[in-house]
Design an enzyme around this catalytic site. Structure first.
Site, PDB file in Angstrom:
ATOM      1  N   ALA A  45       0.535  -1.111   0.266  1.00  0.00           N
ATOM      2  CA  ALA A  45      -0.038  -0.241  -0.125  1.00  0.00           C
ATOM      3  C   ALA A  45       0.699   1.417  -0.587  1.00  0.00           C
ATOM      4  O   ALA A  45       0.189   2.355  -0.427  1.00  0.00           O
ATOM      5  CB  ALA A  45      -1.160  -0.140   1.315  1.00  0.00           C
ATOM      6  N   TYR A  46       1.654   1.551   0.627  1.00  0.00           N
ATOM      7  CA  TYR A  46       2.367   2.240   0.991  1.00  0.00           C
ATOM      8  C   TYR A  46       3.242   2.325  -0.282  1.00  0.00           C
ATOM      9  O   TYR A  46       3.580   3.521  -1.271  1.00  0.00           O
ATOM     10  CB  TYR A  46       3.752   2.128   1.669  1.00  0.00           C
ATOM     11  CG  TYR A  46       4.982   3.371   1.802  1.00  0.00           C
ATOM     12  CD1 TYR A  46       4.224   4.335   3.139  1.00  0.00           C
ATOM     13  CD2 TYR A  46       6.062   3.136   1.501  1.00  0.00           C
ATOM     14  CE1 TYR A  46       4.994   5.398   3.359  1.00  0.00           C
ATOM     15  CE2 TYR A  46       7.260   4.211   1.755  1.00  0.00           C
ATOM     16  CZ  TYR A  46       6.699   5.667   2.813  1.00  0.00           C
ATOM     17  OH  TYR A  46       7.350   6.106   2.923  1.00  0.00           O
ATOM     18  N   SER A  47       3.551   1.843  -0.617  1.00  0.00           N
ATOM     19  CA  SER A  47       4.999   1.511  -2.260  1.00  0.00           C
ATOM     20  C   SER A  47       3.766   1.856  -3.525  1.00  0.00           C
ATOM     21  O   SER A  47       4.262   3.258  -3.747  1.00  0.00           O
ATOM     22  CB  SER A  47       5.117   0.319  -2.653  1.00  0.00           C
ATOM     23  OG  SER A  47       6.265  -0.323  -1.662  1.00  0.00           O
ATOM     24  N   SER A  78       0.840   3.592  -2.807  1.00  0.00           N
ATOM     25  CA  SER A  78       0.894   5.125  -2.768  1.00  0.00           C
ATOM     26  C   SER A  78       1.714   6.038  -2.932  1.00  0.00           C
ATOM     27  O   SER A  78       0.935   7.251  -3.764  1.00  0.00           O
ATOM     28  CB  SER A  78       0.200   5.993  -1.228  1.00  0.00           C
ATOM     29  OG  SER A  78       1.449   5.709   0.064  1.00  0.00           O
ATOM     30  N   LYS A  79       2.754   5.848  -2.786  1.00  0.00           N
ATOM     31  CA  LYS A  79       4.073   7.122  -3.569  1.00  0.00           C
ATOM     32  C   LYS A  79       4.206   6.790  -4.681  1.00  0.00           C
ATOM     33  O   LYS A  79       4.473   7.848  -5.597  1.00  0.00           O
ATOM     34  CB  LYS A  79       4.967   6.289  -2.825  1.00  0.00           C
ATOM     35  CG  LYS A  79       4.707   6.487  -1.428  1.00  0.00           C
ATOM     36  CD  LYS A  79       4.682   8.305  -0.921  1.00  0.00           C
ATOM     37  CE  LYS A  79       4.629   8.475   0.770  1.00  0.00           C
ATOM     38  NZ  LYS A  79       4.574  10.041   1.574  1.00  0.00           N
TER      39      LYS A  79
END
Length: 249
Positions: free
Chosen positions: A155-157, A159-160
């Site tokens: 999710a973090y990857s 989103s970024k």
């Protein structure tokens, strides 16, 4: 680290996630360089401490994933100062540390809502005020994870990566307007956000940095302030790395 007096004299900067970490470090430097800062952050107590600590001129407690709240904050900030020259969008969370097939749906949605939708909401709210003056600098804080991906951080990857793509689109849209938009893509640096991760994940990310150390928040803040300044005048829709050699593209 050198400070450039009066680099932001007469300018107003909105800094999201401004009560801690990179947001706070960037805001502190902008104030030291003559600017006025409006801090937007979800933590009212940390905001109060930050306002006193760095001399911020205006604070708003909000969740950047709340689009009406972001719009209201932009109105309030503009009414307070009569202009908005800089947006540093650094609010973000890491989410769960799980493989994608086990990743909690609620955590996925929350990460995308804050890290990506929040960036969009802030730009959407602030750009019209920049257009009134024909000038603006937007710094969207992404991550090397958006370029390379980190395992157990889908999710973090994602989103970024979305922040990078959004910034490229936004920068090209605004290229003839006097408004410049770029993304910062730091590798892991020492920050309160690391408290959201298990030590094993932090050590994995450290191991990927050729310099063999985590970054320092002041190193990324220095880059943010260049990107947010008039000196950054012929680069837009781009990414600036502070990655210790991890990413070279």
């Amino acid at each position: 680290m050198s400070v450039f007096p009066d680099r932001f004299a007469g300018q107003v900067a909105v800094v999201t996630g401004g009560a801690s970490g990179l947001g706070l470090a960037s805001a502190k430097r902008i104030v030291a360089e003559g600017g006025k800062v409006a801090l937007w952050d979800v933590d009212p107590e940390a905001l109060a401490a930050a306002k006193h600590g760095i001399g911020a001129a205006h604070v708003v407690a909000l969740d950047v994933s709340d689009q009406p709240a972001v719009e209201s904050a932009a109105v309030a900030t503009f009414e307070a100062f009569g202009r908005i020259d800089v947006l540093v969008a650094s609010a973000g969370i890491t989410g769960a540390t799980k493989p994608a097939h086990e990743f909690p749906i609620d955590s996925w949605l929350r990460v995308i809502d804050i890290n990506l939708n929040g960036i969009f909401y802030c730009a959407r709210a602030v750009v019209p005020y920049m257009l009134r003056h024909g000038y603006g600098r937007i710094v969207n804080v992404a991550s090397v994870a958006g370029k390379e991906g980190n395992p157990n951080a889908s999710a973090y990857s994602a989103s970024k990566a979305g922040v990078i793509g959004f910034t490229k689109s936004l920068g090209k849209e605004l290229a003839g307007s006097g408004i410049i938009a770029n993304a910062l893509t730091p590798a892991t640096f020492d920050s309160p956000i690391l408290n959201q991760l298990p030590k094993s994940q932090v050590e994995y990310m450290r191991s990927r940095i050729p310099m063999g150390r985590l970054g320092e928040v002041e190193e990324s803040a220095a880059m943010v302030c260049f990107m947010a300044s008039e000196e950054c005048s012929f680069t837009t829709a781009a990414t600036f790395d502070t990655s210790g050699g991890r990413t070279t593209f």
